[in-house]
Design a protein around this motif. Sequence first.
Motif, PDB file in Angstrom:
ATOM      1  N   TRP A  80     -12.100 -60.629 -18.139  1.00  0.00           N
ATOM      2  CA  TRP A  80     -11.724 -59.473 -17.353  1.00  0.00           C
ATOM      3  C   TRP A  80     -11.627 -58.259 -18.250  1.00  0.00           C
ATOM      4  O   TRP A  80     -11.194 -58.332 -19.375  1.00  0.00           O
ATOM      5  CB  TRP A  80     -10.381 -59.722 -16.667  1.00  0.00           C
ATOM      6  CG  TRP A  80     -10.393 -60.898 -15.760  1.00  0.00           C
ATOM      7  CD1 TRP A  80      -9.834 -62.110 -16.001  1.00  0.00           C
ATOM      8  CD2 TRP A  80     -11.016 -60.992 -14.479  1.00  0.00           C
ATOM      9  NE1 TRP A  80     -10.063 -62.956 -14.940  1.00  0.00           N
ATOM     10  CE2 TRP A  80     -10.783 -62.296 -13.999  1.00  0.00           C
ATOM     11  CE3 TRP A  80     -11.740 -60.098 -13.686  1.00  0.00           C
ATOM     12  CZ2 TRP A  80     -11.232 -62.735 -12.770  1.00  0.00           C
ATOM     13  CZ3 TRP A  80     -12.190 -60.534 -12.460  1.00  0.00           C
ATOM     14  CH2 TRP A  80     -11.941 -61.829 -12.012  1.00  0.00           C
ATOM     15  N   SER A  81     -12.024 -57.106 -17.733  1.00  0.00           N
ATOM     16  CA  SER A  81     -12.039 -55.877 -18.515  1.00  0.00           C
ATOM     17  C   SER A  81     -10.718 -55.133 -18.423  1.00  0.00           C
ATOM     18  O   SER A  81     -10.651 -53.956 -18.710  1.00  0.00           O
ATOM     19  CB  SER A  81     -13.170 -54.959 -18.019  1.00  0.00           C
ATOM     20  OG  SER A  81     -12.980 -54.635 -16.658  1.00  0.00           O
ATOM     21  N   VAL A  82      -9.664 -55.808 -17.983  1.00  0.00           N
ATOM     22  CA  VAL A  82      -8.351 -55.191 -17.890  1.00  0.00           C
ATOM     23  C   VAL A  82      -7.355 -56.087 -18.622  1.00  0.00           C
ATOM     24  O   VAL A  82      -7.639 -57.234 -18.956  1.00  0.00           O
ATOM     25  CB  VAL A  82      -7.917 -55.015 -16.421  1.00  0.00           C
ATOM     26  CG1 VAL A  82      -8.759 -53.958 -15.738  1.00  0.00           C
ATOM     27  CG2 VAL A  82      -7.998 -56.319 -15.658  1.00  0.00           C
ATOM     28  N   ALA A  83      -6.177 -55.532 -18.902  1.00  0.00           N
ATOM     29  CA  ALA A  83      -5.165 -56.280 -19.637  1.00  0.00           C
ATOM     30  C   ALA A  83      -4.688 -57.483 -18.832  1.00  0.00           C
ATOM     31  O   ALA A  83      -4.788 -57.525 -17.611  1.00  0.00           O
ATOM     32  CB  ALA A  83      -3.997 -55.358 -19.967  1.00  0.00           C
ATOM     33  N   LYS A  84      -4.130 -58.484 -19.556  1.00  0.00           N
ATOM     34  CA  LYS A  84      -3.655 -59.687 -18.877  1.00  0.00           C
ATOM     35  C   LYS A  84      -2.512 -59.379 -17.923  1.00  0.00           C
ATOM     36  O   LYS A  84      -2.303 -60.095 -16.948  1.00  0.00           O
ATOM     37  CB  LYS A  84      -3.207 -60.724 -19.910  1.00  0.00           C
ATOM     38  CG  LYS A  84      -4.359 -61.391 -20.641  1.00  0.00           C
ATOM     39  CD  LYS A  84      -3.858 -62.505 -21.540  1.00  0.00           C
ATOM     40  CE  LYS A  84      -5.021 -63.227 -22.206  1.00  0.00           C
ATOM     41  NZ  LYS A  84      -4.544 -64.340 -23.069  1.00  0.00           N
ATOM     42  N   SER A  85      -1.754 -58.338 -18.217  1.00  0.00           N
ATOM     43  CA  SER A  85      -0.635 -57.989 -17.347  1.00  0.00           C
ATOM     44  C   SER A  85      -1.068 -57.174 -16.131  1.00  0.00           C
ATOM     45  O   SER A  85      -0.253 -56.903 -15.243  1.00  0.00           O
ATOM     46  CB  SER A  85       0.402 -57.183 -18.140  1.00  0.00           C
ATOM     47  OG  SER A  85      -0.184 -55.987 -18.648  1.00  0.00           O
ATOM     48  N   TRP A  86      -2.346 -56.808 -16.068  1.00  0.00           N
ATOM     49  CA  TRP A  86      -2.827 -55.983 -14.962  1.00  0.00           C
ATOM     50  C   TRP A  86      -2.860 -56.795 -13.681  1.00  0.00           C
ATOM     51  O   TRP A  86      -3.218 -57.974 -13.665  1.00  0.00           O
ATOM     52  CB  TRP A  86      -4.226 -55.461 -15.280  1.00  0.00           C
ATOM     53  CG  TRP A  86      -4.768 -54.481 -14.276  1.00  0.00           C
ATOM     54  CD1 TRP A  86      -4.562 -53.143 -14.238  1.00  0.00           C
ATOM     55  CD2 TRP A  86      -5.635 -54.775 -13.177  1.00  0.00           C
ATOM     56  NE1 TRP A  86      -5.234 -52.579 -13.183  1.00  0.00           N
ATOM     57  CE2 TRP A  86      -5.904 -53.551 -12.509  1.00  0.00           C
ATOM     58  CE3 TRP A  86      -6.212 -55.938 -12.680  1.00  0.00           C
ATOM     59  CZ2 TRP A  86      -6.719 -53.472 -11.393  1.00  0.00           C
ATOM     60  CZ3 TRP A  86      -7.017 -55.867 -11.563  1.00  0.00           C
ATOM     61  CH2 TRP A  86      -7.269 -54.647 -10.933  1.00  0.00           C
ATOM     62  N   SER A  87      -2.498 -56.163 -12.579  1.00  0.00           N
ATOM     63  CA  SER A  87      -2.427 -56.841 -11.289  1.00  0.00           C
ATOM     64  C   SER A  87      -3.165 -56.025 -10.248  1.00  0.00           C
ATOM     65  O   SER A  87      -2.869 -54.837 -10.051  1.00  0.00           O
ATOM     66  CB  SER A  87      -0.959 -57.031 -10.881  1.00  0.00           C
ATOM     67  OG  SER A  87      -0.861 -57.377  -9.515  1.00  0.00           O
ATOM     68  N   ALA A  88      -4.112 -56.646  -9.566  1.00  0.00           N
ATOM     69  CA  ALA A  88      -4.860 -55.951  -8.525  1.00  0.00           C
ATOM     70  C   ALA A  88      -3.953 -55.573  -7.360  1.00  0.00           C
ATOM     71  O   ALA A  88      -4.068 -54.484  -6.789  1.00  0.00           O
ATOM     72  CB  ALA A  88      -6.013 -56.829  -8.032  1.00  0.00           C
ATOM     73  N   SER A  89      -3.037 -56.470  -6.991  1.00  0.00           N
ATOM     74  CA  SER A  89      -2.146 -56.170  -5.867  1.00  0.00           C
ATOM     75  C   SER A  89      -1.214 -55.014  -6.197  1.00  0.00           C
ATOM     76  O   SER A  89      -0.970 -54.136  -5.348  1.00  0.00           O
ATOM     77  CB  SER A  89      -1.337 -57.415  -5.494  1.00  0.00           C
ATOM     78  OG  SER A  89      -0.517 -57.838  -6.564  1.00  0.00           O
ATOM     79  N   LYS A  90      -0.699 -54.963  -7.429  1.00  0.00           N
ATOM     80  CA  LYS A  90       0.166 -53.849  -7.815  1.00  0.00           C
ATOM     81  C   LYS A  90      -0.620 -52.547  -7.906  1.00  0.00           C
ATOM     82  O   LYS A  90      -0.089 -51.475  -7.605  1.00  0.00           O
ATOM     83  CB  LYS A  90       0.846 -54.153  -9.148  1.00  0.00           C
ATOM     84  CG  LYS A  90       1.892 -55.254  -9.065  1.00  0.00           C
ATOM     85  CD  LYS A  90       2.545 -55.504 -10.416  1.00  0.00           C
ATOM     86  CE  LYS A  90       3.589 -56.616 -10.320  1.00  0.00           C
ATOM     87  NZ  LYS A  90       4.209 -56.899 -11.629  1.00  0.00           N
ATOM     88  N   GLN A  91      -1.883 -52.643  -8.336  1.00  0.00           N
ATOM     89  CA  GLN A  91      -2.708 -51.443  -8.398  1.00  0.00           C
ATOM     90  C   GLN A  91      -2.918 -50.855  -7.004  1.00  0.00           C
ATOM     91  O   GLN A  91      -2.831 -49.630  -6.817  1.00  0.00           O
ATOM     92  CB  GLN A  91      -4.059 -51.779  -9.039  1.00  0.00           C
ATOM     93  CG  GLN A  91      -4.873 -50.579  -9.458  1.00  0.00           C
ATOM     94  CD  GLN A  91      -4.428 -50.002 -10.784  1.00  0.00           C
ATOM     95  OE1 GLN A  91      -3.284 -50.160 -11.185  1.00  0.00           O
ATOM     96  NE2 GLN A  91      -5.327 -49.323 -11.467  1.00  0.00           N
ATOM     97  N   ILE A  92      -3.182 -51.714  -6.028  1.00  0.00           N
ATOM     98  CA  ILE A  92      -3.321 -51.240  -4.648  1.00  0.00           C
ATOM     99  C   ILE A  92      -1.999 -50.662  -4.145  1.00  0.00           C
ATOM    100  O   ILE A  92      -1.979 -49.627  -3.454  1.00  0.00           O
ATOM    101  CB  ILE A  92      -3.790 -52.386  -3.732  1.00  0.00           C
ATOM    102  CG1 ILE A  92      -5.216 -52.839  -4.135  1.00  0.00           C
ATOM    103  CG2 ILE A  92      -3.769 -51.952  -2.270  1.00  0.00           C
ATOM    104  CD1 ILE A  92      -6.277 -51.789  -3.946  1.00  0.00           C
ATOM    105  N   GLN A  93      -0.909 -51.309  -4.498  1.00  0.00           N
ATOM    106  CA  GLN A  93       0.403 -50.798  -4.089  1.00  0.00           C
ATOM    107  C   GLN A  93       0.653 -49.409  -4.668  1.00  0.00           C
ATOM    108  O   GLN A  93       1.156 -48.511  -3.978  1.00  0.00           O
ATOM    109  CB  GLN A  93       1.492 -51.765  -4.550  1.00  0.00           C
ATOM    110  CG  GLN A  93       2.902 -51.351  -4.142  1.00  0.00           C
ATOM    111  CD  GLN A  93       3.947 -52.342  -4.623  1.00  0.00           C
ATOM    112  OE1 GLN A  93       3.628 -53.377  -5.197  1.00  0.00           O
ATOM    113  NE2 GLN A  93       5.207 -52.023  -4.396  1.00  0.00           N
ATOM    114  N   ASN A  94       0.299 -49.214  -5.936  1.00  0.00           N
ATOM    115  CA  ASN A  94       0.468 -47.902  -6.565  1.00  0.00           C
ATOM    116  C   ASN A  94      -0.440 -46.856  -5.924  1.00  0.00           C
ATOM    117  O   ASN A  94      -0.057 -45.688  -5.782  1.00  0.00           O
ATOM    118  CB  ASN A  94       0.195 -47.993  -8.056  1.00  0.00           C
ATOM    119  CG  ASN A  94       1.236 -48.809  -8.799  1.00  0.00           C
ATOM    120  OD1 ASN A  94       2.379 -48.928  -8.342  1.00  0.00           O
ATOM    121  ND2 ASN A  94       0.854 -49.383  -9.926  1.00  0.00           N
TER     122      ASN A  94
END
Length: 434
Positions: free
Chosen positions: A248-262
Motif C-alpha cells: 500500500w502506498s499509504v502508512a500502516k496507520s492510514w484508514s480509508a474509513s477515517k479518511q472518508i469520515q474526515n
Amino acid sequence: MPATDNQGSFLNRISIRRNQFAPIETCNDQEQENLELFQRHVADRFADLLYIHSTTTTAAVTNSNSNDHSSAAAAATTTDSPSATHETHGPPPPPQLLSISWFRNLLDTYLCCEAEFKAVLVSGRDPSQFSRPPLDRLIPDFLERSIKALDICNAVTHGVDLVQHWQKLAQIALMALRQTPLGEGQVRRAGKALNTLLTSMVFDDKENANNNFHGRWTERTRSFGRRVGGGGGNNKDRTAGNFRSLSWSVAKSWSASKQIQNMSANLAAPRGGESTGLALPVYIMNTIVVFVMWALVAAIPCQERNGLATHFQVPRNLNWAQPIIGLQEKIGEDWKKKEKKGTAGLLEELQRMEKVAHSLVEFADTFVFPMEEEKEAELAALVAELAEICKKMEEGLGPLQQQVREVFHRIVRSRAEIIDVLDQITKMSAPVPY
C-alpha cells in the motif's frame, strides 16, 4: 502516483482577514444561469446512474410479468413480425449497480462535473472574489478535501491491483477445471487456487493494515503458483511476475474509513444569501467528491475499511441532490450487509466471484470420479459463470484503474489552478516597494 507537495496554509495566502467585513458576492444574471445549468447537469448525470439501478432491479419483475402474459403476446405478435425482430436485437442491458462498468460511468460523471465546476468557479473570474466571504473560507477547505481524495485514489488503485490478483487465481482454477478428461488432480488444483482466493477475500481490514496479512497471503499465492506451474526456469519467472508482491502506498496507520469520515466532516450546505452564490457550486463539488470516493472505498478493497459510514448528510430539499441521496441509501444498505457477511467489497463482479468460488470449493470437496451427468451439468454452469466474471474483470479492471489515475491527475491539476488564483491575490495585496 506521486505524492502532492505540501502547499502550506492556504489561509496565509489570502491577505484579507476572515473576520474583516466584506460584502458577500452576488451573482449577475449570466452567473445565476450558469449555476442553475450546473445543478441541472449534476442532477441529470447522477439520475442516469440511479436509473441504471432502477432498471436492473426491476428486470426480474419485468421478466416475471412477461412470462405471465406470454400467451397474449404470442397471439398479438407473429413470429415474422418486424417489431418482434427489433425487440430481439435491442440495445444491451444497462450495467449492474456497483459493477465495473457502472463505476466507469460514475468516474466519467465525476470528470464531467469537475470540468463544469471549474468553468463556473474559475474561468474568467476576478481573483479578488476568492478573498471575500464565503470563498475565503470555502476554497481552503475544498483544497484540503481534495488532498484526502488523492489518498483515496492511491488506495483504490492498489486495491484494483489486488482484485486483478484474485482474477488470476480464478483463472488458475478455470484452466484446471476445463481439462478433459477431468480427474482428481485437476480438481484438487482448482480447489487449492479457490481456497487461496477465498482466504484472501475475507481478510480483515485491520489485520491487513497492522499485521501485513496481505503480504503473507501474496507470498503463499506465489508459492502456490510455482507448484502448479510445473518445472522450468522460464515458467518460474513468469509465475513470480504474475504474483508480484503489492504494498500500500499509504502508512500502516492510514484508514480509508477515517479518511472518508474526515472528508465528510464540516460538509455543510450554504444558507441564506450564500445558497444562490458561488458557495453553492463549491458545496456541490465537495458532495460529489465525497460520494465518489466513498463509493469506491465501499466497492474496492482498501486498507482499514472497518466502521465505514453508511451515509453522510445531504439536505433532501436540494433538487440536484436527489439522485445522489438515492444511490447513497442503496449503497449504504449493501454495505451493512457486506459488514455482516465479511465479503471483500461491494463490487458486483467480486460478490459473484466469491459466491461461485464457494460453490466450486464445495464441489471439489465432494468430487468423485467418474462424475454423474447431473454433477457434470452443474460444474459446466459454474465454470461458465466464473469464466464470464473473469472476462469482465480482464476487460474492465485495466480501464477502471486508468480512470482512477485520470481522476487523480485531474484533481492535482485543478488544485494547482486554484492555487494560482490564490497566488495572484497574494501578489495583488502585497505592498509595492518605493
